[in-house]
Motif scaffolding. Sequence first.
Motif, short mmCIF file in Angstrom:
data_model
loop_
_atom_site.label_atom_id
_atom_site.label_comp_id
_atom_site.label_asym_id
_atom_site.label_seq_id
_atom_site.Cartn_x
_atom_site.Cartn_y
_atom_site.Cartn_z
N UNK A 81 62.22 -41.84 -47.91
CA UNK A 81 61.60 -43.10 -47.47
C UNK A 81 62.50 -44.31 -47.64
N UNK A 82 63.32 -44.34 -48.67
CA UNK A 82 64.14 -45.52 -48.95
C UNK A 82 65.51 -45.48 -48.28
N UNK A 83 65.81 -44.41 -47.55
CA UNK A 83 67.12 -44.33 -46.91
C UNK A 83 67.21 -45.33 -45.77
N UNK A 84 68.31 -46.07 -45.67
CA UNK A 84 68.45 -47.06 -44.58
C UNK A 84 68.28 -46.42 -43.20
N UNK A 85 67.44 -47.04 -42.38
CA UNK A 85 67.22 -46.55 -41.02
C UNK A 85 66.13 -45.53 -40.90
N UNK A 86 65.59 -45.03 -42.04
CA UNK A 86 64.59 -43.97 -41.94
C UNK A 86 63.26 -44.48 -41.40
N UNK A 87 62.88 -45.68 -41.78
CA UNK A 87 61.61 -46.23 -41.28
C UNK A 87 61.65 -46.36 -39.76
N UNK A 88 62.78 -46.77 -39.21
CA UNK A 88 62.92 -46.88 -37.76
C UNK A 88 62.87 -45.51 -37.10
N UNK A 89 63.48 -44.54 -37.77
CA UNK A 89 63.45 -43.16 -37.26
C UNK A 89 62.02 -42.63 -37.22
N UNK A 90 61.27 -42.90 -38.27
CA UNK A 90 59.87 -42.48 -38.33
C UNK A 90 59.07 -43.13 -37.21
N UNK A 91 59.35 -44.40 -36.95
CA UNK A 91 58.58 -45.14 -35.95
C UNK A 91 58.76 -44.59 -34.54
N UNK A 92 59.93 -44.01 -34.26
CA UNK A 92 60.18 -43.57 -32.89
C UNK A 92 60.11 -42.05 -32.70
N UNK A 93 60.03 -41.29 -33.81
CA UNK A 93 60.16 -39.84 -33.71
C UNK A 93 58.91 -39.15 -34.24
N UNK A 94 58.46 -38.12 -33.52
CA UNK A 94 57.28 -37.37 -33.92
C UNK A 94 57.46 -36.78 -35.31
N UNK A 95 56.37 -36.76 -36.06
CA UNK A 95 56.44 -36.23 -37.42
C UNK A 95 56.44 -34.72 -37.49
N UNK A 96 56.01 -34.04 -36.41
CA UNK A 96 55.97 -32.58 -36.47
C UNK A 96 56.13 -31.95 -35.10
N UNK A 97 55.14 -32.09 -34.24
CA UNK A 97 55.22 -31.48 -32.92
C UNK A 97 56.22 -32.23 -32.04
N UNK A 98 57.15 -31.53 -31.39
CA UNK A 98 58.20 -32.21 -30.61
C UNK A 98 57.62 -33.00 -29.44
#
Length: 264
Positions: free
Chosen positions: A236-253
């Motif tokens: 969660x604290x890695x730089x850029x991860x929040x943005x990655x989460x916002x644009x990328x599906x959490x499980x199903x492609x």
Amino acid sequence: MDDLVATLALSAGAVLALLIATWLVSLKLRDVSIVDVAWGLGFVVIAWVAFASGNGDFGRRSLLAVLVTVWGLRLAGYIGRRKLRHPGEDPRYGEWRKKWGDRFWIVSLINVFLLQAVLVWIVSLPVQAASARDGGLGWLDAVGLVLWAVGLFFEGVGDAQMARFKADETHRGTVMDHGLWRYTRHPNYFGDFCVWWGIGLIALSSGAWWSLVGPAVVTLLLTRVSGKDHLERAMAQRPGYAEYVARTSGFFPRPPREEARPPR
């Protein structure tokens, strides 16, 4: 029913023996994380015990034994090679070792090795149940095989892409968002999901509907217990991860969401 009971009992004994043997090795090596290699091997052991002890349809028993062996050996080999490149105990278990001190040997046996033996046995219920049932292969077996193949592709390719990404020192501290990781934050976990629901469909084709508790348990593990949620808390604290989460599906492609554009 007697055949099924025998298969369930023999499978339980075999996976228990494997995990206790692995525990004994872990005491010698002072490294509990070798259990991750035994995870995949445990399924392979159960698949062949079920093949040998079950009296169900030979074609389905053979298919399940091969599918589980390919999946399990690939996973064990991948984790084993990764561990050889990066030796040492997983920090999670290192913290347990400090916390429990002289009692760690029994804590690791119960909370790690025996627990994993039980989970392997439960998740592999479709393999055990279908091996004890008659009835030839049908269209649902074919659907299960296709789903298994999709899962193996996502898991194998996703792991390979991540391994190459981590091998490049310029990527240290950054977020992997290429290849399959562009479409799902966890292609390897999604692959596991597909593999075991594919195997579940093959069991369902034999009439063993109750054994779908196995894929249901692995889905819970992947999405809520030791898989997706556990990893994302660590990232969660890695730089850029929040943005990655916002644009990328959490499980199903799915295709990534378009990034919000700043107002003009």
